[in-house]
Design an enzyme around this catalytic site. Structure first.
Site, short mmCIF file in Angstrom:
data_model
loop_
_atom_site.label_atom_id
_atom_site.label_comp_id
_atom_site.label_asym_id
_atom_site.label_seq_id
_atom_site.Cartn_x
_atom_site.Cartn_y
_atom_site.Cartn_z
N PRO A 88 -8.70 3.12 13.72
CA PRO A 88 -8.89 4.46 14.27
C PRO A 88 -8.89 4.45 15.80
O PRO A 88 -8.74 5.50 16.42
CB PRO A 88 -10.25 4.90 13.71
CG PRO A 88 -10.90 3.66 13.20
CD PRO A 88 -9.83 2.67 12.90
N GLU A 115 -15.89 -3.38 10.30
CA GLU A 115 -15.81 -2.82 11.67
C GLU A 115 -14.53 -3.23 12.38
O GLU A 115 -14.37 -2.96 13.56
CB GLU A 115 -17.02 -3.27 12.49
CG GLU A 115 -18.36 -2.75 11.96
CD GLU A 115 -18.42 -1.23 11.92
OE1 GLU A 115 -18.11 -0.60 12.93
OE2 GLU A 115 -18.78 -0.68 10.86
N ARG A 160 11.76 5.47 4.83
CA ARG A 160 12.72 6.55 4.58
C ARG A 160 13.69 6.76 5.74
O ARG A 160 14.67 7.48 5.61
CB ARG A 160 12.02 7.85 4.16
CG ARG A 160 11.07 8.40 5.14
CD ARG A 160 10.23 9.51 4.53
NE ARG A 160 11.01 10.70 4.21
CZ ARG A 160 11.51 11.54 5.10
NH1 ARG A 160 11.34 11.31 6.40
NH2 ARG A 160 12.19 12.60 4.72
N ASP A 175 14.01 16.87 8.81
CA ASP A 175 12.56 16.76 8.62
C ASP A 175 11.78 17.58 9.63
O ASP A 175 12.21 17.75 10.76
CB ASP A 175 12.09 15.31 8.84
CG ASP A 175 12.49 14.40 7.70
OD1 ASP A 175 12.89 14.92 6.65
OD2 ASP A 175 12.40 13.19 7.89
N1 ADE Z 1 -8.60 2.32 9.68
C1 ADE Z 1 -9.66 3.13 9.57
N2 ADE Z 1 -9.36 4.38 9.96
C2 ADE Z 1 -8.05 4.36 10.35
C3 ADE Z 1 -7.16 5.31 10.88
N3 ADE Z 1 -7.53 6.59 11.11
N4 ADE Z 1 -5.90 4.94 11.16
C4 ADE Z 1 -5.51 3.66 10.96
N5 ADE Z 1 -6.33 2.71 10.47
C5 ADE Z 1 -7.58 3.04 10.16
#
Ligand code: ADE
Length: 233
Positions: A88, A115, A160, A175
């Protein structure tokens, strides 16, 4: 293209045998290999995580098993691979990034849990001349339990775009997000029957007038983009 995916839940990636990605693999357009990180753990409990230096909640994935599996993958590859770490805290994955990745020869996706992965893995492979770099990538502003779902998303979006994977009839050129000047989102689509539960297909689509149909579609796409994604219009 070759894609290796490393995870402590290799079964999670079984979906890559289905649908479009499965067909691309069967056709020899895509070589997907899934690896179980735990096979590279060295103790009898197959431990891959440990407590974070500096304290704090959760566990961090240890660098040793990651280094071992990534070096093993490198030995079997002919081109320098690009290492992708879903997290994230990464750069946002979007259609331009999918297009860019679709021209790579070899991607390796390292799916972290807990984590995340000890930061020295990204630092080490970014410095390695026999690797094509490291990208830490987020698929959106929400937190998943691990990188596997993100890997599925990225592999499908990239696969794709590989030439030959989509038929002409479903070209990626139309797309959402793909048109150079046009609206970002695609408008609504309809098929038979012309009336379903008192709802009619818009007359223009039955008119056979290709000019009017194209103009209507563009206007619908613009309206939808404006309403749903004002940031893109
Ligand atoms: N791992 C945990 N959350 C994630 C996300 N939003 N994008 C990519 N990998 C992740």
């Amino acid at each position: 293209m070759r894609i290796d995916i490393v995870s402590i839940f290799p079964d999670y990636l079984a979906a890559l045998g289905l649908s479009l990605v499965g067909k691309a693999r069967d056709a020899g357009l895509l070589d997907v290999r899934v690896h179980d990180l735990r096979k590279y753990a060295t103790d009898k409990h197959r431990t891959v995580d440990d407590t974070p230096y500096g304290g704090g909640p959760g566990m961090v994935m240890m660098p040793e098993p990651w280094g071992a599996v990534l070096d093993d993958i490198r030995k079997t590859s002919t081109a320098a691979p690009l290492l992708i770490i879903p997290t994230p805290s990464g750069n946002r994955f979007d259609q331009p990034m999918a297009v860019e990745l679709s021209s790579a020869d070899h991607l390796v996706i390292a799916c972290g849990r807990y984590e995340g992965i000890d930061a020295r893995i990204a630092e080490h492979y970014a410095a390695r001349e026999d690797w094509a770099g490291v990208r830490e990538v987020s698929i959106g502003d929400y937190v998943l339990a691990g990188g596997e779902a993100a890997a599925l998303v990225m592999v499908e979006a990239v696969a794709r775009l590989i030439p030959g994977v989509l038929g002409n009839a479903e070209s990626a050129a139309d797309d959402s997000f793909s048109k150079v000047d046009g609206p970002a989102l695609e408008g609504p689509v309809f098929t038979k029957p012309p009336t379903w539960r008192d709802l009619d297909v818009p007359d223009v689509l039955l008119s056979g007038d290709h000019g009017r149909i194209a103009a209507w579609r563009k206007e619908q796409a613009q309206r939808r983009t404006h309403e749903r994604r004002p940031d893109l219009s």
